[in-house]
Design a protein around this motif. Structure first.
Motif, mmCIF file in Angstrom:
data_model
loop_
_atom_site.group_PDB
_atom_site.id
_atom_site.type_symbol
_atom_site.label_atom_id
_atom_site.label_comp_id
_atom_site.label_asym_id
_atom_site.label_seq_id
_atom_site.Cartn_x
_atom_site.Cartn_y
_atom_site.Cartn_z
ATOM 1 N N TRP A 74 -13.110 7.979 -9.384
ATOM 2 C CA TRP A 74 -12.304 8.874 -9.800
ATOM 3 C C TRP A 74 -10.682 8.532 -8.912
ATOM 4 O O TRP A 74 -11.094 9.254 -7.645
ATOM 5 C CB TRP A 74 -13.143 10.200 -8.915
ATOM 6 C CG TRP A 74 -13.961 10.599 -9.914
ATOM 7 C CD1 TRP A 74 -14.330 10.824 -11.111
ATOM 8 C CD2 TRP A 74 -15.281 10.581 -9.540
ATOM 9 N NE1 TRP A 74 -15.508 10.865 -11.830
ATOM 10 C CE2 TRP A 74 -16.403 10.617 -9.873
ATOM 11 C CE3 TRP A 74 -16.150 10.530 -8.065
ATOM 12 C CZ2 TRP A 74 -17.389 10.209 -9.960
ATOM 13 C CZ3 TRP A 74 -17.661 10.180 -7.905
ATOM 14 C CH2 TRP A 74 -17.766 10.643 -8.695
ATOM 15 N N PRO A 75 -10.012 7.559 -9.471
ATOM 16 C CA PRO A 75 -8.802 7.169 -8.902
ATOM 17 C C PRO A 75 -7.709 8.258 -8.477
ATOM 18 O O PRO A 75 -6.983 8.527 -7.797
ATOM 19 C CB PRO A 75 -8.007 6.217 -10.540
ATOM 20 C CG PRO A 75 -9.217 5.739 -10.825
ATOM 21 C CD PRO A 75 -10.226 7.194 -10.894
ATOM 22 N N ASP A 76 -8.053 9.520 -9.317
ATOM 23 C CA ASP A 76 -7.230 11.068 -8.870
ATOM 24 C C ASP A 76 -7.279 11.589 -7.026
ATOM 25 O O ASP A 76 -6.608 11.537 -7.060
ATOM 26 C CB ASP A 76 -7.311 11.716 -10.444
ATOM 27 C CG ASP A 76 -6.593 13.476 -9.774
ATOM 28 O OD1 ASP A 76 -5.947 13.397 -9.414
ATOM 29 O OD2 ASP A 76 -7.316 14.450 -9.677
ATOM 30 N N LEU A 82 -3.299 10.165 -1.126
ATOM 31 C CA LEU A 82 -2.117 9.938 -0.632
ATOM 32 C C LEU A 82 -1.185 10.763 -0.553
ATOM 33 O O LEU A 82 0.326 10.236 -0.101
ATOM 34 C CB LEU A 82 -1.737 8.182 -1.899
ATOM 35 C CG LEU A 82 -2.177 7.409 -2.521
ATOM 36 C CD1 LEU A 82 -2.125 6.718 -3.588
ATOM 37 C CD2 LEU A 82 -2.052 6.105 -1.168
ATOM 38 N N ARG A 83 -1.317 11.701 -1.713
ATOM 39 C CA ARG A 83 0.134 12.640 -1.874
ATOM 40 C C ARG A 83 -0.236 13.745 -0.272
ATOM 41 O O ARG A 83 1.064 14.255 0.696
ATOM 42 C CB ARG A 83 -0.761 14.295 -3.224
ATOM 43 C CG ARG A 83 0.241 12.946 -3.925
ATOM 44 C CD ARG A 83 0.142 14.231 -5.232
ATOM 45 N NE ARG A 83 -1.123 14.403 -5.304
ATOM 46 C CZ ARG A 83 -2.166 13.924 -6.462
ATOM 47 N NH1 ARG A 83 -1.629 13.070 -7.091
ATOM 48 N NH2 ARG A 83 -3.027 14.774 -6.824
ATOM 49 N N GLU A 105 6.868 6.132 0.458
ATOM 50 C CA GLU A 105 6.119 4.892 -0.423
ATOM 51 C C GLU A 105 5.165 5.484 -0.566
ATOM 52 O O GLU A 105 3.942 5.101 -1.461
ATOM 53 C CB GLU A 105 6.299 3.667 1.281
ATOM 54 C CG GLU A 105 7.691 2.832 1.457
ATOM 55 C CD GLU A 105 8.481 3.496 1.845
ATOM 56 O OE1 GLU A 105 9.149 2.819 2.127
ATOM 57 O OE2 GLU A 105 8.134 4.361 2.821
ATOM 58 N N LEU A 106 4.381 6.789 0.194
ATOM 59 C CA LEU A 106 3.792 7.039 -0.115
ATOM 60 C C LEU A 106 3.404 8.129 -1.414
ATOM 61 O O LEU A 106 2.407 8.135 -2.420
ATOM 62 C CB LEU A 106 2.474 8.297 0.904
ATOM 63 C CG LEU A 106 2.479 7.324 2.678
ATOM 64 C CD1 LEU A 106 2.113 8.148 3.362
ATOM 65 C CD2 LEU A 106 1.184 5.977 2.199
ATOM 66 N N TYR A 107 4.675 8.208 -1.605
ATOM 67 C CA TYR A 107 4.528 9.104 -2.788
ATOM 68 C C TYR A 107 5.467 8.188 -4.135
ATOM 69 O O TYR A 107 4.181 8.931 -5.118
ATOM 70 C CB TYR A 107 5.643 10.192 -2.419
ATOM 71 C CG TYR A 107 5.309 12.047 -2.025
ATOM 72 C CD1 TYR A 107 4.538 12.443 -2.490
ATOM 73 C CD2 TYR A 107 6.481 11.775 -0.939
ATOM 74 C CE1 TYR A 107 4.141 13.898 -1.609
ATOM 75 C CE2 TYR A 107 6.011 13.359 0.047
ATOM 76 C CZ TYR A 107 5.693 14.302 -0.901
ATOM 77 O OH TYR A 107 4.888 15.486 0.235
ATOM 78 N N LEU A 113 -0.566 6.140 -9.281
ATOM 79 C CA LEU A 113 -1.792 6.224 -9.599
ATOM 80 C C LEU A 113 -1.628 7.360 -10.308
ATOM 81 O O LEU A 113 -2.757 7.200 -11.777
ATOM 82 C CB LEU A 113 -2.502 6.672 -8.466
ATOM 83 C CG LEU A 113 -2.449 5.471 -8.126
ATOM 84 C CD1 LEU A 113 -3.994 5.831 -6.207
ATOM 85 C CD2 LEU A 113 -3.855 4.386 -8.203
ATOM 86 N N ASP A 114 -0.647 7.954 -10.493
ATOM 87 C CA ASP A 114 -0.624 9.773 -11.518
ATOM 88 C C ASP A 114 0.762 10.084 -11.409
ATOM 89 O O ASP A 114 0.466 10.920 -11.662
ATOM 90 C CB ASP A 114 -1.550 10.498 -11.092
ATOM 91 C CG ASP A 114 -1.857 12.109 -11.633
ATOM 92 O OD1 ASP A 114 -1.949 11.290 -12.918
ATOM 93 O OD2 ASP A 114 -2.891 12.720 -11.045
ATOM 94 N N PRO A 115 1.031 9.150 -12.609
ATOM 95 C CA PRO A 115 1.939 9.343 -13.386
ATOM 96 C C PRO A 115 2.425 10.779 -14.304
ATOM 97 O O PRO A 115 3.710 11.564 -14.190
ATOM 98 C CB PRO A 115 2.617 8.537 -14.189
ATOM 99 C CG PRO A 115 1.487 7.259 -13.895
ATOM 100 C CD PRO A 115 0.075 7.524 -13.831
ATOM 101 N N ASP A 116 1.327 11.220 -14.602
ATOM 102 C CA ASP A 116 1.707 12.491 -15.287
ATOM 103 C C ASP A 116 2.091 13.660 -14.351
ATOM 104 O O ASP A 116 2.210 14.958 -14.893
ATOM 105 C CB ASP A 116 0.507 12.698 -16.268
ATOM 106 C CG ASP A 116 0.045 12.020 -17.200
ATOM 107 O OD1 ASP A 116 1.582 11.509 -17.557
ATOM 108 O OD2 ASP A 116 -0.289 11.208 -17.752
ATOM 109 N N ARG A 117 1.706 13.501 -12.856
ATOM 110 C CA ARG A 117 1.585 14.996 -12.158
ATOM 111 C C ARG A 117 3.317 15.082 -11.405
ATOM 112 O O ARG A 117 3.252 13.833 -11.278
ATOM 113 C CB ARG A 117 0.235 15.120 -10.762
ATOM 114 C CG ARG A 117 -0.813 15.247 -11.514
ATOM 115 C CD ARG A 117 -2.168 15.256 -9.948
ATOM 116 N NE ARG A 117 -1.466 16.282 -9.765
ATOM 117 C CZ ARG A 117 -2.295 17.168 -9.523
ATOM 118 N NH1 ARG A 117 -3.366 17.252 -9.561
ATOM 119 N NH2 ARG A 117 -2.018 18.343 -8.237
ATOM 120 N N ASN A 118 3.866 15.819 -11.541
ATOM 121 C CA ASN A 118 4.809 16.425 -10.338
ATOM 122 C C ASN A 118 5.034 16.319 -9.145
ATOM 123 O O ASN A 118 6.250 17.288 -8.510
ATOM 124 C CB ASN A 118 5.695 17.678 -11.108
ATOM 125 C CG ASN A 118 5.741 17.292 -12.542
ATOM 126 O OD1 ASN A 118 6.623 16.498 -12.841
ATOM 127 N ND2 ASN A 118 5.521 18.613 -13.113
#
Length: 529
Positions: A74-76, A82-83, A105-107, A113-118
């Motif tokens: 589950w990549p999420d 990372l966040r 760099e971490l953000y 990995l998850d471009p759709d999350r703000n």
């Protein structure tokens, strides 16, 4: 009499199971049309082993990469980790790090990995604001380099300009106060008064520019820089008037880099380009007339002004080829010192030119021939010389001046020159053959037999040297090759057109129309590939 009834028929649902004797499987019968087959035990064992091996590989891979199974599936989950790591780095003040463990760099990794999350975008915005806080603290502490780095980070993260620019202005003001700009201005004025306009960190122009980097609107620095640039332009234009193209161009280009809008710059640029075109014409004319040193200096000046000038680069290669041709002629006459000097000049101008390599080979062969001749007794050499001169005279009487190869009067004379180039009899024979070589060239050129005309021209060079008459003949032959190349290109014969271009270039790189023809041939070749 009681009669036993017939046994009941078996029910269609209930079937009697027949157990065959041990090992007697041949009696076994099935009513189903497609009986099931059991998997052989060997295949079951191999399947089990493969499954175990696959599981081991997966587990080992995840252990080596230190990646949890949940993150792999589950990549999420990985993005969330990372966040969290980025938020922790931000809280600790680690805004950016070359090893990728900084908050920025971490953000950015989480966002990838998850471009759709703000969440990650909001985190990057917080990093930008934190960079401004650190920049302000660095300014207060006099750590100006660190402050500049943090302001750069804030700009890269698109932090609002109305938050960045006031801090940037404050940084310049603090740097100016710290640097003592009045002292820098005084040092720049003193350097200008002493004539040290540029060329070192303590010269006038670099000092004025340092002040303007800190305070872009500093009036004294602006006026001082403008006056310094005017002085530099005056020196550059004086150098151009003296014909010092490279030096003048350097001054003009320095001013252009410092202030492209300087009021005196357009006139200086016009003067520079006028001199560039004049130098180009002079260099090409010098090449045609055999003034190779003058031509080389001119083409080198042009390349110093415009390093991408392909015409000047071709001209320099043509000068190298002319030196290489001289080297070959000297080598043919066994004037090895002169041949070596000409080859060295050619190599210095165009080390990769094919003509330079060819001249080197001619020089080596001449050295070997001279070495063999010196190993012969003088009496043997004298006999060989008399024999070759006699054979040259006989061929001349037969009319075999340049043909057949190896037995012509010209070939016999070349062999005699290898033995004693300065011998009076050898010189006399060369003088007799020269008119024939000239007539040969004119005859073949008028008959448009250009390859043969080139052979006659080569004989003229050997017999006559590289004088004006030979150079003029080379120019005429080159122009004829250009005409042939244009005709062949029009007929679609690319190979013949390329051969004509190469032949013309070897004779006269500055032949009228050659550059245009060469460009057309290159375009046609590119289109045909």
């Amino acid at each position: 009499m009681t009669v036993n009834p017939d046994p009941p028929s078996p029910s269609p649902v209930s079937r009697t199971r027949i157990e065959p004797a041990s090992g007697d499987w041949s009696r076994l019968r099935f009513d189903d049309p497609a009986p099931l087959r059991e998997t052989p035990p060997r295949l079951q064992q191999w399947g089990l082993r493969a499954a175990i091996a696959l599981a081991a590989v997966i587990v080992l891979t995840m252990i080596l990469e230190r990646q949890a199974l949940s993150e792999w599936l589950w990549p999420d989950t990985r993005a969330q980790v990372l966040r969290e790591q980025a938020a922790q780095a931000l809280a600790q003040g680690r805004l950016s790090a070359a090893d990728g463990r900084g908050a920025r760099e971490l953000y950015e990794a989480a966002l990838a990995l998850d471009p759709d999350r703000n969440d990650a975008r909001a985190g990057l915005a917080r990093v930008g604001l934190a960079a401004l806080d650190q920049a302000e603290a660095a300014i207060a502490g006099g750590r100006f380099d660190q402050a500049r780095e943090r302001l750069t980070l804030a700009r890269e993260l698109a932090t609002p300009r109305d938050r960045v620019e006031p801090l940037a202005r404050k940084l310049r003001e603090r740097e100016a106060a710290h640097a003592g700009l009045d002292g820098v201005i005084a040092a720049a004025a003193a350097a200008r008064a002493q004539g040290r306009l540029d060329g070192g960190p303590d010269a006038a122009l670099p000092l004025y520019q340092r002040v303007l980097e800190l305070q872009p609107q500093h009036n004294a620095a602006l006026e001082g820089r403008d006056d310094t640039l005017a002085d530099l332009l005056q020196q550059a234009r004086a150098a151009l008037q003296r014909g010092e193209l490279a030096r003048g161009a350097q001054g003009v280009q320095r001013v252009q880099a410092a202030d492209a809008g300087h009021a005196d710059l357009p006139d200086a640029l016009t003067q520079l380009e006028t001199l560039v075109e004049r130098r180009r014409r002079d260099s090409e004319r010098a090449l045609q007339r055999g003034r190779l040193e003058q031509a080389a200096a001119g083409f080198q000046d042009l390349l110093a002004v415009h390093p991408e000038d392909e015409a000047a680069r071709r001209g320099l290669i043509a000068v190298a080829e002319a030196h290489a041709a001289r080297s070959e002629r000297y080598a043919a006459d066994f004037r090895l010192a002169q041949a070596e000097a000409e080859w060295a000049r050619a190599r210095a101008l165009a080390v990769d030119a094919p003509a330079v390599a060819s001249a080197r080979q001619h020089l080596e062969r001449a050295r070997e021939s001279r070495k063999r001749l010196h190993q012969e007794p003088p009496a043997v050499r004298r006999q060989s010389l008399h024999r070759l001169l006699a054979e040259a005279a006989a061929a001349e009487q037969r009319g075999d001046l340049l043909t057949p190869p190896g037995d012509s009067a010209y070939d016999k004379l070349r062999a005699a020159q290898a033995i004693a180039p300065q011998d009076p009899a050898v010189r006399a024979a060369a003088a007799r053959l020269l008119p024939a070589a000239r007539r040969c060239f004119e005859r073949e050129l008028s008959g448009n037999r250009l390859s043969r005309a080139g052979e006659c021209l080569a004989a003229r060079r050997t017999l006559e040297g590289g004088g004006t008459a030979v150079r003029e003949a080379a120019v005429r032959l080159a122009q004829r090759w250009v005409a042939v190349g244009d005709e062949r290109l029009g007929a679609g014969e690319l190979r013949a057109a390329r051969a004509a271009v190469d032949a013309a270039h070897a004779l006269d790189a500055a032949a009228p129309g050659l550059a245009e023809l060469a460009a057309r041939v290159r375009s046609a070749e590119a289109a045909s590939n």
